[in-house]
Design a protein around this motif. Sequence first.
Motif, PDB file in Angstrom:
ATOM      1  N   SER A 178       0.848  -1.192   0.000  1.00  0.00           N
ATOM      2  CA  SER A 178       0.000   0.000   0.000  1.00  0.00           C
ATOM      3  C   SER A 178       0.881   1.238   0.000  1.00  0.00           C
ATOM      4  CB  SER A 178      -0.907  -0.008   1.242  1.00  0.00           C
ATOM      5  OG  SER A 178      -1.748   1.112   1.245  1.00  0.00           O
ATOM      6  N   TYR A 180       1.616   5.570  -0.212  1.00  0.00           N
ATOM      7  CA  TYR A 180       1.124   6.835   0.324  1.00  0.00           C
ATOM      8  C   TYR A 180       1.778   7.989  -0.422  1.00  0.00           C
ATOM      9  CZ  TYR A 180       5.616   7.327   2.714  1.00  0.00           C
ATOM     10  OH  TYR A 180       6.953   7.445   2.981  1.00  0.00           O
ATOM     11  N   GLU A 197      -2.377  11.334   1.543  1.00  0.00           N
ATOM     12  CA  GLU A 197      -3.319  10.448   0.863  1.00  0.00           C
ATOM     13  C   GLU A 197      -2.724   9.039   0.832  1.00  0.00           C
ATOM     14  OE1 GLU A 197      -6.812   9.598  -1.639  1.00  0.00           O
ATOM     15  OE2 GLU A 197      -6.261  11.165  -0.215  1.00  0.00           O
ATOM     16  N   GLU A 199      -3.445   4.840  -0.329  1.00  0.00           N
ATOM     17  CA  GLU A 199      -4.255   3.935  -1.147  1.00  0.00           C
ATOM     18  C   GLU A 199      -5.314   3.260  -0.278  1.00  0.00           C
ATOM     19  OE1 GLU A 199      -2.119   2.094  -5.062  1.00  0.00           O
ATOM     20  OE2 GLU A 199      -1.411   1.376  -3.140  1.00  0.00           O
ATOM     21  N   ARG A 200      -6.554   3.362  -0.702  1.00  0.00           N
ATOM     22  CA  ARG A 200      -7.656   2.870   0.131  1.00  0.00           C
ATOM     23  C   ARG A 200      -8.186   1.518  -0.343  1.00  0.00           C
ATOM     24  NH1 ARG A 200      -9.703   8.797   0.143  1.00  0.00           N
ATOM     25  NH2 ARG A 200     -10.242   8.304  -1.985  1.00  0.00           N
ATOM     26  N   ARG A 203     -11.250   0.060   1.367  1.00  0.00           N
ATOM     27  CA  ARG A 203     -11.353   0.557   2.736  1.00  0.00           C
ATOM     28  C   ARG A 203     -11.765   2.024   2.717  1.00  0.00           C
ATOM     29  NH1 ARG A 203      -8.202  -3.066   5.973  1.00  0.00           N
ATOM     30  NH2 ARG A 203      -6.931  -4.426   4.673  1.00  0.00           N
ATOM     31  N   LEU A 205     -11.061   5.467   3.956  1.00  0.00           N
ATOM     32  CA  LEU A 205      -9.995   6.220   4.608  1.00  0.00           C
ATOM     33  C   LEU A 205     -10.007   7.648   4.079  1.00  0.00           C
ATOM     34  CD1 LEU A 205      -7.521   6.252   6.470  1.00  0.00           C
ATOM     35  CD2 LEU A 205      -6.124   5.603   4.509  1.00  0.00           C
ATOM     36  N   GLY A 234      -5.754   1.374   9.687  1.00  0.00           N
ATOM     37  CA  GLY A 234      -6.336   2.151   8.598  1.00  0.00           C
ATOM     38  C   GLY A 234      -7.223   3.295   9.028  1.00  0.00           C
TER      39      GLY A 234
END
Length: 248
Positions: A178, A180, A197, A199-200, A203, A205, A234
């Motif tokens: 993941s 950012y 930011e 990566e969601r 999920r 977020l 998260g």
Amino acid sequence: MKNKQIPYSEISFTHPEIMQIENSGEAKRYMLHSKSSNGSQQNELTLDEEVEGTTDNFDLIEMDNQVHEYVKLPKVTKVRRKSSIKRDFEDKNTRKRFIDDQGKRATADVGGNTVAKGLENKSLYDIQVQGELGEFIKVLKALENYSEVRSIDVIQGSLKEFSDAKRFVYLSDGVTESKYVIAEINLFPNKVVSVIEVEREDRALSTLICFLNHQQGKSFYYQQILFGLIDSHGTWDIEQLQFYNIDF
């Protein structure tokens, strides 16, 4: 890697190997010979991934391909605290030892431990990411055209830099790391807004927009924020943000 800066004008260091050498006519106590080279000049050193001390994530980087450009280089001073005697003469009491040195060396991390990587700013146009973070970069490029915005610096990385044992570090496939992106938006006059930011995927977020009161230690605060995000699986740790007096 350009415009690097070391925030010190002089760096002093010492090491047991940094000694003042004094020549002596006394006989040698012992003499080392390499079995592989039979006493001749040592063979060329070979970088090996399997040598003890290397980490699992071994990356061989050609040193000749690295170029570091510094704003101003500090003065480096070697501090010699001891002296050693160099004996050239041999006699019948000189003991000879043969060692099996294959000339293998590893570019391992210190002690084989994972080294904490520094967070470095990059140009907004040097960032190449796909998917959701790619859309976020497009928004930043559009935002940079506003008259209130002086410049935008970006820090990009993977959450695996901070932990490799948490589920949130990877996407749902369990393999993809993941990522950012931290955008530092410099506004007029002398105001900085940090936008984080992550990566969601599937999920929920939120994007974190915060103001750091101390820009000098911003790397530390970024690391603590991301540590808290991973530990909370998260979700942004509000108590942690309030503890560090971060307005968000």
